[in-house]
Design a protein around this motif. Structure first.
Motif, PDB file in Angstrom:
ATOM      1  N   ASN B  14       0.805  -1.222   0.000  1.00 29.10           N
ATOM      2  CA  ASN B  14       0.000   0.000   0.000  1.00 29.10           C
ATOM      3  C   ASN B  14       0.840   1.275   0.000  1.00 29.10           C
ATOM      4  O   ASN B  14       0.410   2.303   0.465  1.00 29.10           O
ATOM      5  CB  ASN B  14      -0.930   0.022   1.228  1.00 29.10           C
ATOM      6  N   ILE B 152      -1.399   5.146 -10.188  1.00 20.99           N
ATOM      7  CA  ILE B 152      -1.456   4.245 -11.341  1.00 20.99           C
ATOM      8  C   ILE B 152      -0.098   3.615 -11.585  1.00 20.99           C
ATOM      9  O   ILE B 152       0.019   2.411 -11.842  1.00 20.99           O
ATOM     10  CB  ILE B 152      -1.944   5.014 -12.580  1.00 20.99           C
ATOM     11  N   ALA B 154       2.189   3.014  -9.485  1.00 24.04           N
ATOM     12  CA  ALA B 154       2.554   2.056  -8.440  1.00 24.04           C
ATOM     13  C   ALA B 154       1.731   0.791  -8.537  1.00 24.04           C
ATOM     14  O   ALA B 154       1.962  -0.158  -7.792  1.00 24.04           O
ATOM     15  CB  ALA B 154       2.359   2.699  -7.072  1.00 24.04           C
ATOM     16  N   GLY B 155       0.758   0.779  -9.445  1.00 27.31           N
ATOM     17  CA  GLY B 155      -0.041  -0.433  -9.604  1.00 27.31           C
ATOM     18  C   GLY B 155      -1.190  -0.511  -8.631  1.00 27.31           C
ATOM     19  O   GLY B 155      -1.731  -1.585  -8.391  1.00 27.31           O
ATOM     20  N   HIS B 156      -1.584   0.622  -8.039  1.00 28.54           N
ATOM     21  CA  HIS B 156      -2.665   0.554  -7.049  1.00 28.54           C
ATOM     22  C   HIS B 156      -4.032   0.649  -7.683  1.00 28.54           C
ATOM     23  O   HIS B 156      -5.038   0.468  -7.014  1.00 28.54           O
ATOM     24  CB  HIS B 156      -2.504   1.706  -6.051  1.00 28.54           C
ATOM     25  N   VAL B 157      -4.076   0.970  -8.979  1.00 31.16           N
ATOM     26  CA  VAL B 157      -5.371   1.077  -9.634  1.00 31.16           C
ATOM     27  C   VAL B 157      -5.540  -0.134 -10.544  1.00 31.16           C
ATOM     28  O   VAL B 157      -4.814  -0.290 -11.517  1.00 31.16           O
ATOM     29  CB  VAL B 157      -5.432   2.380 -10.461  1.00 31.16           C
ATOM     30  N   PRO B 158      -6.485  -1.009 -10.205  1.00 31.08           N
ATOM     31  CA  PRO B 158      -6.612  -2.217 -11.028  1.00 31.08           C
ATOM     32  C   PRO B 158      -7.119  -1.886 -12.422  1.00 31.08           C
ATOM     33  O   PRO B 158      -8.029  -1.095 -12.587  1.00 31.08           O
ATOM     34  CB  PRO B 158      -7.636  -3.056 -10.258  1.00 31.08           C
TER      35      PRO B 158
END
Lengths: 245, 180
Positions: B14, B152, B154-158
């Motif tokens: 996170n 986005i 960091a890959g936090h938005v699927p």
């Protein structure tokens, strides 16, 4: 490079519901951290999935060999554009497939729903009827718009035709005027006119000479021409300068 | 001192880390503060640096987004950014780098022409953002944008990846770039 680079790190804790919300009832507070926990876990799951996907795609990308030969800059740019276009195409293809899939899922869900529900009274039917009515209205207004546009187009065409006709007429008038002017000019310069002018001049000269002769005759005869009105008229007429006519 | 690589470390849970590179310390600090004030569900870490390469003595987490801040009033900032760009691994430029040009509002003070930065961003195929970091409201808005960008990357938005976002942002770019 040994440049002096300052580095500062600042952090901030997650604020999903932690910052001073409205005061909660004690009984609900027990449920709150559990909710937060599940929420957080779901969030983490989604993130980890996405990050795993990214790492996997990087591994796949690294397996593909990049051409190492030295290419000119223009060629590199062209290649880059090609690759970007490929990415775009893959994206659109994926989006289309997703859309098709969503539509299929929606239609099956709708079918199942319709089978369960009484057709006459459902809200869905009302919505569908409303949609159909609106569509009819739309089609009608579109047809009207189309007709009006046609009329407008016809009027415009007629206006254009009138303009063209008036242009032609004016052009004709202009050519006629020019022709007249040319004729006039040519006439003035033609030989016939010159010959006629010459003749006229000689005639005038002859007549002037005859006038002078008569004048001198009458004066030389020492007659009192003022007494006789007919003679007076004759003498005065001889005074007329013929070149002024 | 090796080049920075985008995916050589595992991501923190996170957590999203952004690296702001630029010569104007005050502006970077202010931007960092605005970003931390923006609300976001993930933990944010903001690192500031004057130039790359970074000293490898510090243990730092995986960097998700690098923003190069160029001040249009000073040629030095552009120079230092250009020099720092050499120390980045090529994989970073797949969406994890952005350029931010500040100071475009006061045209009389600009010593760098707008087209220079536009060309720079075009060469590196990265998005270029314009913002007057000295004005509070613009800074806050840009901080929000950067936070979303960071999430986005960091890959936090699927469903959206950095590369995806890159091609999305490219679509709104000025088409006259090809005339440059």
């Amino acid at each position: 490079m040994e440049t002096q680079s300052e580095e500062q790190a600042v952090t901030k804790p997650a604020d999903s519901g932690g910052e001073g919300g409205p005061p909660q009832v004690a009984g609900a507070q027990a449920a709150r951290p559990e909710d937060r926990m599940t929420l957080l876990l779901r969030l983490l799951r989604a993130q980890t999935k996405q990050q795993l996907l990214e790492y996997k795609s990087m591994v796949d990308a690294n397996e593909e060999k990049t051409p190492e030969q030295i290419m000119q800059e223009k060629q590199i740019e062209a290649k880059i554009e090609e690759l970007e276009n490929e990415v775009e195409e893959a994206k659109t293809a994926f989006e289309m497939k997703k859309l098709a899939l969503d539509r299929m899922q929606l239609s099956t869900a709708l079918k199942k729903h319709l089978e369960k529900v009484d057709i006459k009274t459902s809200v869905l039917m009302d919505n569908m009827k409303q949609i159909l009515n609106l569509n009819k209205l739309i089609m009608k207004s579109q047809q009207e718009t189309w007709d009006l546009e046609e009329k407008l187009l016809d009027v415009r065409k007629k206006r254009l035709q009138l303009k063209q006709a008036s242009e032609r007429k004016l052009l004709e008038i202009q050519t006629e005027k020019n022709k007249q002017k040319d004729d006039l000019d040519s006439m003035e310069n033609s030989d016939k006119i010159k010959a006629i002018q010459q003749n006229l001049e000689t005639e005038i000269q002859i007549t002037t000479v005859i006038q002078h002769v008569f004048q001198n005759l009458i004066l030389g005869s020492k007659v009192n021409w003022a007494e006789d009105p007919a003679l007076k008229e004759t003498v005065l007429q001889l005074e007329k300068n013929l070149t002024m006519i | 001192m090796s080049a920075l690589r985008p995916l050589d470390k595992l991501p923190g849970l996170n957590t999203a880390t952004i690296l702001l590179v630029g010569t104007e310390d005050a502006l970077l600090q202010q931007l960092a503060d605005s970003m931390l004030k923006a609300d976001c569900t993930s933990e944010l870490k903001v690192h500031l640096a004057r130039s790359l390469p970074l000293p490898c003595s510090v243990n730092r987490p995986r960097i998700d987004l690098i923003v190069f801040v160029v001040n249009l009033h000073s040629k030095l900032s552009l120079q230092s950014v250009e020099e720092s760009l050499c120390h980045l691994d090529a994989a970073f430029f797949l969406g994890k780098v952005a350029f931010l040009a500040t100071g475009a509002g006061r045209d009389s003070h600009c010593s760098i022409h707008r087209n220079t930065v536009v060309k720079l961003a075009h060469t590196y195929r990265s998005p270029l953002l314009f913002c007057d970091l000295e004005i509070e409201d613009f800074r806050a808005a840009m901080a929000q944008r950067l936070v979303r960008l960071l999430q986005i990357c960091a890959g936090h938005v699927p469903g959206v990846s950095a590369l995806n976002l890159l091609s999305l942002m490219r679509g709104s770019e000025n088409p006259s770039l090809e005339d440059l």
